[in-house]
Design a protein around this motif. Sequence first.
Motif, PDB file in Angstrom:
ATOM      1  N   THR A  45       0.814  -1.216   0.000  1.00  0.00           N
ATOM      2  CA  THR A  45       0.000   0.000   0.000  1.00  0.00           C
ATOM      3  C   THR A  45       0.851   1.270   0.000  1.00  0.00           C
ATOM      4  O   THR A  45       0.307   2.370  -0.066  1.00  0.00           O
ATOM      5  N   LEU A  59     -10.597   1.296  -1.481  1.00  0.00           N
ATOM      6  CA  LEU A  59     -11.858   0.730  -0.994  1.00  0.00           C
ATOM      7  C   LEU A  59     -12.878   0.949  -2.107  1.00  0.00           C
ATOM      8  O   LEU A  59     -13.282   2.066  -2.352  1.00  0.00           O
ATOM      9  N   GLU A  61     -16.539   0.223  -3.573  1.00  0.00           N
ATOM     10  CA  GLU A  61     -17.855  -0.243  -3.158  1.00  0.00           C
ATOM     11  C   GLU A  61     -18.903   0.329  -4.099  1.00  0.00           C
ATOM     12  O   GLU A  61     -18.929   1.545  -4.331  1.00  0.00           O
ATOM     13  N   ASP A  66     -12.962   4.846  -3.347  1.00  0.00           N
ATOM     14  CA  ASP A  66     -12.658   5.464  -2.062  1.00  0.00           C
ATOM     15  C   ASP A  66     -11.329   4.864  -1.613  1.00  0.00           C
ATOM     16  O   ASP A  66     -10.856   3.882  -2.198  1.00  0.00           O
ATOM     17  N   PHE A  67     -10.721   5.443  -0.631  1.00  0.00           N
ATOM     18  CA  PHE A  67      -9.485   4.887  -0.105  1.00  0.00           C
ATOM     19  C   PHE A  67      -9.234   5.356   1.314  1.00  0.00           C
ATOM     20  O   PHE A  67      -9.786   6.352   1.754  1.00  0.00           O
ATOM     21  N   GLN A  68      -8.432   4.566   1.998  1.00  0.00           N
ATOM     22  CA  GLN A  68      -7.861   4.978   3.276  1.00  0.00           C
ATOM     23  C   GLN A  68      -6.435   5.399   2.960  1.00  0.00           C
ATOM     24  O   GLN A  68      -5.781   4.799   2.100  1.00  0.00           O
ATOM     25  N   SER A  88     -12.976  10.601  -3.366  1.00  0.00           N
ATOM     26  CA  SER A  88     -13.897   9.742  -2.643  1.00  0.00           C
ATOM     27  C   SER A  88     -15.305   9.817  -3.228  1.00  0.00           C
ATOM     28  O   SER A  88     -15.886  10.897  -3.355  1.00  0.00           O
TER      29      SER A  88
END
Length: 135
Positions: A45, A59, A61, A66-68, A88
């Motif tokens: 990552t 992420l 969905e 989206d992401f962290q 996002s």
Amino acid sequence: MATPAFEEIAETFDFLEDWEERYRHVIELGKAMPAMDPALQVPATKVDGCASQVWIMPLIEGGRFDFQGDSDALIVRGLVAILHALYSGVPLAEVGAVDAPAELGRLGLQEHLSAQRSNGLRAMVERIRLLAATA
């Protein structure tokens, strides 16, 4: 068209009078961002090309990106938060079409970031585009 969250950041930047205030705001955005689980801060990552350590975990969905993200540097963590606001919720197919340099240019960041930080910001954008394209 930028996301509402990014538009809010751009409006705040328009209101702030000097770069020092904007710089502090970037740091505050980073501090307000939820912490990334340290277990996700792994080589897979990690974003290459950044002077600081930066991690981005996608992420996906419902066909939306989206992401962290996280960084070990406060200002860079703030830049991650800005990119999060920019990307996002964007449909996966549209992530590559986001004109990140133009949108970020609205904030006046390029004139005030060091060359290393500017290169790192470009590396983060490229990583986000790659993650969306391969999702």
